[in-house]
Design an enzyme around this catalytic site. Structure first.
Site, PDB file in Angstrom:
ATOM      1  N   THR A 195       0.858  -1.183   0.000  1.00 17.22           N
ATOM      2  CA  THR A 195       0.000   0.000   0.000  1.00 17.22           C
ATOM      3  C   THR A 195       0.895   1.233   0.000  1.00 17.22           C
ATOM      4  O   THR A 195       1.963   1.215   0.609  1.00 17.22           O
ATOM      5  CB  THR A 195      -0.925   0.010   1.234  1.00 17.22           C
ATOM      6  OG1 THR A 195      -1.639   1.234   1.259  1.00 17.22           O
ATOM      7  CG2 THR A 195      -0.168  -0.144   2.542  1.00 17.22           C
ATOM      8  N   GLU A 339      -4.246  -3.083   5.021  1.00 18.86           N
ATOM      9  CA  GLU A 339      -3.722  -3.632   6.279  1.00 18.86           C
ATOM     10  C   GLU A 339      -4.712  -4.568   6.965  1.00 18.86           C
ATOM     11  O   GLU A 339      -4.380  -5.222   7.947  1.00 18.86           O
ATOM     12  CB  GLU A 339      -3.332  -2.486   7.238  1.00 18.86           C
ATOM     13  CG  GLU A 339      -2.102  -1.695   6.808  1.00 18.86           C
ATOM     14  CD  GLU A 339      -2.404  -0.534   5.863  1.00 18.86           C
ATOM     15  OE1 GLU A 339      -3.473  -0.546   5.217  1.00 18.86           O
ATOM     16  OE2 GLU A 339      -1.575   0.383   5.764  1.00 18.86           O
ATOM     17  N   LYS A 446      -6.953   9.846  -2.507  1.00 18.54           N
ATOM     18  CA  LYS A 446      -7.493   8.637  -3.124  1.00 18.54           C
ATOM     19  C   LYS A 446      -8.304   8.999  -4.356  1.00 18.54           C
ATOM     20  O   LYS A 446      -9.391   9.531  -4.257  1.00 18.54           O
ATOM     21  CB  LYS A 446      -8.348   7.866  -2.127  1.00 18.54           C
ATOM     22  CG  LYS A 446      -8.370   6.414  -2.503  1.00 18.54           C
ATOM     23  CD  LYS A 446      -8.709   5.527  -1.358  1.00 18.54           C
ATOM     24  CE  LYS A 446      -8.316   4.097  -1.672  1.00 18.54           C
ATOM     25  NZ  LYS A 446      -8.979   3.141  -0.824  1.00 18.54           N
ATOM     26  N   TRP A 451      -4.324   5.183  -4.611  1.00 24.28           N
ATOM     27  CA  TRP A 451      -3.624   6.202  -3.841  1.00 24.28           C
ATOM     28  C   TRP A 451      -2.706   7.079  -4.676  1.00 24.28           C
ATOM     29  O   TRP A 451      -2.040   6.603  -5.590  1.00 24.28           O
ATOM     30  CB  TRP A 451      -2.739   5.553  -2.776  1.00 24.28           C
ATOM     31  CG  TRP A 451      -3.481   4.907  -1.658  1.00 24.28           C
ATOM     32  CD1 TRP A 451      -3.416   3.602  -1.300  1.00 24.28           C
ATOM     33  CD2 TRP A 451      -4.380   5.534  -0.742  1.00 24.28           C
ATOM     34  NE1 TRP A 451      -4.218   3.390  -0.216  1.00 24.28           N
ATOM     35  CE2 TRP A 451      -4.821   4.541   0.151  1.00 24.28           C
ATOM     36  CE3 TRP A 451      -4.852   6.841  -0.589  1.00 24.28           C
ATOM     37  CZ2 TRP A 451      -5.720   4.808   1.179  1.00 24.28           C
ATOM     38  CZ3 TRP A 451      -5.743   7.109   0.437  1.00 24.28           C
ATOM     39  CH2 TRP A 451      -6.166   6.103   1.305  1.00 24.28           C
TER      40      TRP A 451
END
Ligand code: AMP
Length: 552
Positions: A195, A339, A446, A451
């Site tokens: 990420t 996550e 976003k 992202w």
């Protein structure tokens, strides 16, 4: 802190202790739903269909092929691929044999992709033909990769002057598939997904067999995504980003038919598949659904079987919920993170809500929802003190649970605070447990579900000769939800007119970041708001520019 009891003081059960293996999801599907279809729109353009039994057989061939290539337990194997049946075979063949399936997001900038391949030390990369040009650029920077395998048959193999390619279908045709899935520690790593965090460097979330199977259980439940063998599920959310919200695991667990859309995510292509394959439920970010709704509206189409769609990744706009409702489709709003592999909460009504007026029900459904069993949530103030679940107090959202990371891959320091993972989201939680995101304390932007690192943008901006300080913030965009706005304090003595300077700064980004990361607009201010420690005060910048409108 919960009190504990020493094992010696307890009477231990006499139940079997069966490790939760990812491979068992697919063998379960083969044994119970062997004839249920998996349908894929391939990059070749045609529609491919086969069954769970076929998929399981080929996943075993993949496992054998990996072992022949010298890939062992714990080794990382990368995939750069759209949603399709070959990608599903890799999910199971790689994890099922004890290796780690590292899904790579092709929308990242090339430097980030090579960074994560090197960080993960991928030994093999499997990729769809459409990513060949990217692979060719990546090649010299990825010394750990020993095999580049194209997800194609021999007839459709591309030629490359730069890289020695292997053909997926040729390789698996050499294997018999007489392979017994190994059983091992359920806490072993199964998959890896990076990420882009606030630091600008992508960070890896390393999932386990146990966390993945538990996530599949919880996300399939009624009241969560409600996945069952009576459903036809089309995961539009990519398998290269947070495991398509776990659907490659929850569908085999429950025996749902899967329809993979491949690379074609425009409204018309999605509608065609929904209609022809009798899709009942889908999942994706709001941007995708805007395209589908527009197509349906403009072409006066209606849905026949499509009943529900899960929307997450960004806040689901109320108007989108309403539009779907007009077409008889119920929106299920969900929140999650890489996550958390990823689902944390799902919005829904309980029995007592059913008699409430529509407006009150909508208010509940527009929130991000209640936590799935297995995830705990709390909100805290700046000092870490827990805030009340009254639907009014808002603070940093912390989570813990069976599918939440306790550290990033190869990171020295865990991000946990007293055992809780700080999400970087700011939210309220009401007395009924419904969580609602009100802001984000992390600085990332976003756009269309992907992202953009504000820090990377700022680092490039300050290298421009006219820029003294630069801050990048998200501003609302009707299509992409958020787009980057660059706020700049000019160096003293800069006399260029602001329109020319703005264009000059935007051009300066070309070749330095992915094209879609380039700020849509640049605003100039005289003084940058800074915190007491000299950091950019993003919260006040967001407040200052909350009404900023971007050109379409
Ligand atoms: P990712 O790790 O890329 O899946 O992004 C996770 C982040 O996306 C969360 O921490 C939120 O900031 C945002 N997000 C995910 N789902 C939602 C949602 N339903 N509403 C608002 N933001 C969301």
């Amino acid at each position: 802190m919960h009190p504990t009891i020493a094992p010696s003081a307890l009477l231990m059960s006499q139940m079997m202790s069966q490790p939760m293996m990812i491979s068992s999801l697919l063998t379960h599907a083969k044994n119970n739903y062997g004839t249920t279809e998996i349908v894929s729109r391939r990059t070749e353009g045609d529609i491919h269909r086969y069954t769970y039994a076929d998929c399981e057989q080929r996943a075993r061939q993949v496992a054998q092929m990996l072992s022949r290539l010298g890939v062992g337990p714990g080794d990382r194997v990368g995939t750069l691929a759209w949603n399709g049946y070959r990608h599903l075979e890799l999910y199971y063949g790689i994890s099922g044999s004890g290796s780690v399936c590292h899904t790579i997001n092709p929308r990242l900038f090339e430097e980030q992709i090579s960074y994560i391949i090197n960080h993960a030390e991928d030994k093999v990369i499997f990729f769809d033909v459409s990513f060949l040009a990217l692979i060719e650029k990546m090649l010299p920077q990825c010394p750990t990769v020993q095999h580049w395998i194209c997800l194609s048959d021999a007839d459709n193999m591309p030629a490359s002057d730069f890289v020695k390619l292997a053909c997926y279908e040729t390789l698996i045709a050499e294997e018999q598939g007489d392979y017994d899935w190994p059983v091992f520690d359920e806490c072993a790593a199964s998959a890896l997904c990076y990420t882009s965090g606030t630091t600008g460097r992508p960070k890896g979330a390393l999932y386990s067999h146990r966390s993945t199977v538990l996530h599949a259980y919880a996300s399939a439940l009624p009241g969560s995504l409600s996945i069952s063998s009576a459903e036809v599920i089309m995961p539009v959310v990519p398998m290269f980003h947070v495991n398509a919200w776990g659907t490659p695991y929850s569908c085999p667990m429950t025996g749902a038919k899967i329809v993979f859309p491949g690379a074609k995510l425009d409204g018309e292509s999605l509608f065609e598949l929904i209609d022809s394959e009798r899709v009942t439920m889908s999942a994706g970010v709001p941007t995708i659904w805007a395209g589908l709704l527009q197509y349906v509206k403009e072409n006066k189409r209606t849905f026949h079987t499509f009943k529900r769609t899960v929307i997450g990744g960004s806040t689901c706009p109320a108007a989108m919920m309403e539009s779907f409702r007009e077409y008889g489709v119920q929106v299920v709003h969900a929140w999650g993170m890489t996550e958390l592999s990823p689902i944390g909460t799902v919005a829904g009504l309980k029995a007592a809500d059913l008699s409430k007026p529509r407006a009150e029900q909508d208010h509940i459904l527009q929130k991000q929802g209640r936590s799935l069993y297995g995830i705990e949530m709390k909100i805290v103030d700046g000092e870490g003190q827990q805030l009340p679940n009254d639907g009014k107090a808002f603070g940093d959202l912390l989570v813990k649970g069976a599918w939440v990371i306790n550290n990033y891959f190869r990171a020295e320091q865990s991000p946990l605070v007293d055992g809780w993972f700080p999400t970087g989201d700011v939210s309220t939680i009401d007395a009924d447990g419904n969580m609602q995101i009100t802001d984000r304390s992390k600085d990332v932007i976003k756009s269309g579900g992907e992202w953009i690192s504000s820090i990377d943008i700022e680092n490039v901006a300050v290298a421009h000769p006219a820029v003294l300080i630069a801050a990048c913030i998200a501003v609302h965009h009707p299509k992409w939800d958020e787009r980057p706005l660059l706020v700049v304090v000019k160096k003293p003595g800069v006399t260029q007119d602001e329109d020319t300077l703005k264009k000059d700064i935007q051009t300066f980004f070309e070749g330095k970041v992915a094209k879609w990361w380039i700020p849509d607009d640049v605003s100039f201010i005289d003084k940058m708001p800074l915190t007491a420690t000299g950091k950019l005060m993003k919260l006040s910048l967001r407040e200052m520019f909350k009404d900023h409108r971007l050109e379409q």
